[in-house]
Design an enzyme around this catalytic site. Structure first.
Site, short mmCIF file in Angstrom:
data_model
loop_
_atom_site.label_atom_id
_atom_site.label_comp_id
_atom_site.label_asym_id
_atom_site.label_seq_id
_atom_site.Cartn_x
_atom_site.Cartn_y
_atom_site.Cartn_z
N HIS A 1 -27.24 -14.56 19.55
CA HIS A 1 -28.38 -13.66 19.32
C HIS A 1 -29.03 -13.84 17.94
O HIS A 1 -29.13 -12.93 17.13
CB HIS A 1 -28.10 -12.20 19.68
CG HIS A 1 -26.88 -11.54 19.10
ND1 HIS A 1 -26.59 -11.54 17.78
CD2 HIS A 1 -25.89 -10.83 19.71
CE1 HIS A 1 -25.48 -10.86 17.57
NE2 HIS A 1 -25.03 -10.43 18.72
N HIS B 1 -14.38 -3.38 23.20
CA HIS B 1 -15.80 -3.42 22.81
C HIS B 1 -16.67 -3.71 24.03
O HIS B 1 -16.36 -4.59 24.82
CB HIS B 1 -15.96 -4.53 21.76
CG HIS B 1 -17.32 -4.64 21.15
ND1 HIS B 1 -18.26 -3.64 21.17
CD2 HIS B 1 -17.90 -5.68 20.48
CE1 HIS B 1 -19.35 -4.05 20.54
NE2 HIS B 1 -19.16 -5.28 20.12
N GLU C 1 -19.85 -4.89 24.07
CA GLU C 1 -20.82 -6.00 24.00
C GLU C 1 -20.41 -7.09 25.00
O GLU C 1 -19.23 -7.39 25.18
CB GLU C 1 -20.94 -6.55 22.58
CG GLU C 1 -22.21 -7.39 22.43
CD GLU C 1 -22.60 -7.71 20.98
OE1 GLU C 1 -21.83 -7.44 20.06
OE2 GLU C 1 -23.71 -8.24 20.81
N ASP D 1 -20.28 -10.20 25.31
CA ASP D 1 -19.42 -11.36 25.07
C ASP D 1 -17.94 -11.02 25.30
O ASP D 1 -17.11 -11.91 25.44
CB ASP D 1 -19.64 -11.95 23.66
CG ASP D 1 -19.66 -10.93 22.55
OD1 ASP D 1 -20.01 -9.77 22.81
OD2 ASP D 1 -19.33 -11.29 21.41
N HIS E 1 -18.46 -3.31 15.56
CA HIS E 1 -19.84 -3.53 15.28
C HIS E 1 -20.79 -2.57 16.00
O HIS E 1 -21.93 -2.37 15.59
CB HIS E 1 -20.06 -5.01 15.66
CG HIS E 1 -21.30 -5.57 16.08
ND1 HIS E 1 -21.52 -6.30 17.21
CD2 HIS E 1 -22.49 -5.53 15.43
CE1 HIS E 1 -22.74 -6.73 17.27
NE2 HIS E 1 -23.36 -6.28 16.22
N ASP F 1 -14.14 -7.37 16.96
CA ASP F 1 -15.10 -8.09 16.11
C ASP F 1 -14.63 -8.20 14.65
O ASP F 1 -14.97 -9.18 13.96
CB ASP F 1 -16.47 -7.39 16.13
CG ASP F 1 -17.29 -7.78 17.37
OD1 ASP F 1 -16.96 -8.79 18.01
OD2 ASP F 1 -18.27 -7.08 17.67
N TYR G 1 -19.86 -14.70 9.40
CA TYR G 1 -19.78 -13.70 10.47
C TYR G 1 -19.98 -12.30 9.90
O TYR G 1 -20.76 -11.49 10.42
CB TYR G 1 -18.40 -13.83 11.13
CG TYR G 1 -18.17 -12.99 12.34
CD1 TYR G 1 -18.35 -13.52 13.61
CD2 TYR G 1 -17.76 -11.67 12.24
CE1 TYR G 1 -18.12 -12.76 14.74
CE2 TYR G 1 -17.53 -10.90 13.36
CZ TYR G 1 -17.71 -11.46 14.61
OH TYR G 1 -17.49 -10.69 15.71
N HIS H 1 -13.09 -13.21 18.23
CA HIS H 1 -13.73 -14.53 18.09
C HIS H 1 -12.92 -15.37 17.11
O HIS H 1 -12.54 -14.89 16.04
CB HIS H 1 -15.15 -14.42 17.51
CG HIS H 1 -16.12 -13.68 18.37
ND1 HIS H 1 -16.65 -14.21 19.53
CD2 HIS H 1 -16.67 -12.45 18.23
CE1 HIS H 1 -17.48 -13.34 20.07
NE2 HIS H 1 -17.51 -12.26 19.31
FE1 FEO Z 1 -20.03 -7.10 18.95
FE2 FEO Z 1 -18.32 -10.13 19.66
O1 FEO Z 1 -19.33 -8.57 19.97
#
Ligand code: FEO
Length: 391
Positions: free
Chosen positions: A24, A78, A80, A82, A144, A163, A191, A222
């Site tokens: 993004h 989370h 989101e 991903d 996040h 995250d 990041y 991640h």
């Molecule tokens: Fe806020 Fe890796 O997603």
């Protein structure tokens, strides 16, 4: 595909997105991973899923250890996509499994997928027993999104941090001892700068909340898992979350006929004469997400644009919008640029800096092409303004 054992009866079962280059709007030159973790106990637990297009990879890795239909709990740290993108397909496979999320997490998952899964909401301090382990939960609001949380296993001294502490790195290596530390810290920094920077106070809350826990592994959602280098990444997070800067200057500009570029180098001379380290970035050549990695620890931010149509260049405008959203604090800023007859660019940049609460040095505005004498004057004036104990 193989699962990777990270602790006794705990496996990494995520997906490696080798060719991801844009997350993004954030340039991810090293790709990324979406980390799912499988805990084998009396109850089988999956922590987070992966991006929707990596479902087969995740399922294949889970199947390397156990029949995926045996999963009893899915923890969604989370919403989101991903990390939640595979929930619709996975929950079809395991409709009776319990889906654990924070209260905003449940709301977010329902809004994203419109499904009435078997939700159990948790908050900080809540625990579930899965056999020989207890999993507890720590809310990480705004690190996040409002729904973020971490999951902790006391038996393993392991926190699944989502995250927080992540980095966009695609690699075969999973553990920090297997990967070059300087690259790892640099990617964690990038990041943080591009994703977590606006939420410094919330990060400080999370760091405080983690203090009572014994932790010898941090497994983010991640990139690489932290083990030996936990002290290093915690130190960096304390620094970044506190907006602690170094005596460094990041000079960012775009230019039409190289006049603003000349000023950028005169600005550089002023800082270097004061023994302050500089980085210079032309916005036509460097992506804003890469520049943020330097901004995060820079005490000084200098931004230059010529005046174009009574305004600033679109590249500078985009950077300024991005910078403002990421809200760095405790910085000193300087606007500079050349103009022909209007000269509005400096005021536009300075107004945004003021709205961001940054300290301002007096801006530098020159008409048409600055000659050597003018550039020397610019350097001298900025040097005087920097003042202090430098040089
Ligand atoms: Fe806020 Fe890796 O997603």
């Amino acid at each position: 595909m193989k699962a990777v054992k990270i602790k006794e009866n705990i496996y990494w079962v995520g997906g490696i997105d080798w060719n991801l280059r844009n997350f993004h709007g954030y340039m991810t030159q090293r790709g990324s991973t979406y980390n799912s973790y499988l805990i084998i106990d009396e109850k089988i637990v999956l922590i987070d899923t992966v991006k929707h297009y990596m479902y087969d990879e995740m399922l294949s890795r889970i199947s390397d250890v156990i029949d995926p239909k045996k999963i009893n709990y899915v923890v969604s740290n989370h919403v989101e996509m991903d990390h939640s993108g595979c929930l619709p397909r996975l929950m079809e496979l395991i409709p009776d499994a319990t889906l654990i999320a924070s209260s905003p997490g449940e709301k977010g998952l329902k809004a994203h997928y419109g499904k009435q899964w078997n939700f159990k909401t948790v908050k900080t301090g809540d625990k579930i027993n899965i056999g020989t382990r207890e999993l507890s939960f720590i809310m990480e609001q705004m690190v996040h999104w409002p729904d973020n949380m971490a999951t902790y296993s006391e038996k393993d001294a392991l926190v699944f941090s989502n995250d927080a502490f992540g980095q966009h790195i695609a690699s075969s290596e999973r553990i920090d001892t297997e990967y070059p530390l300087d690259i790892l810290i640099e990617e964690a920094k990038k990041y943080y700068a591009n994703i977590v920077l606006p939420y410094g106070s919330q990060v400080q809350n999370v760091l405080e909340a983690l203090k009572p826990f014994k932790i010898n592994m941090i497994a983010p959602s991640h990139g690489i898992i932290w083990t030996k280098h936990i002290p290093e990444i915690l130190n960096e997070y304390v620094k970044w979350a506190g907006n602690k800067t170094e005596e460094k200057c990041t000079i960012v500009y775009d230019t039409m006929w190289e006049s603003t570029e000349k000023i950028a180098y005169a600005v550089r001379d002023a800082f270097e004469n004061k023994n302050i380290s500089c980085r210079i970035y032309n916005l036509k050549l460097t992506h804003i997400s890469d520049i943020m990695t330097d901004i995060i620890t820079s005490k000084y931010i200098c931004l230059g644009s010529p005046t174009l149509n009574n305004n600033i260049l679109p590249t500078v405008s985009a950077f300024l919008t991005y910078l403002r959203g990421l809200a760095p604090r405790n910085r000193t800023a300087l606007a500079f640029g050349s103009f022909g007859w209007g000269g509005q660019s400096i005021g536009i940049i300075e107004n945004t800096f003021k709205e961001m609460g940054l300290n301002l040095l007096g801006g530098v505005k020159t008409q048409y092409i600055p000659d050597k004498q003018k550039l020397k004057q610019i350097t001298d004036e900025i040097q005087k303004q920097i003042g202090g104990n430098h040089g």
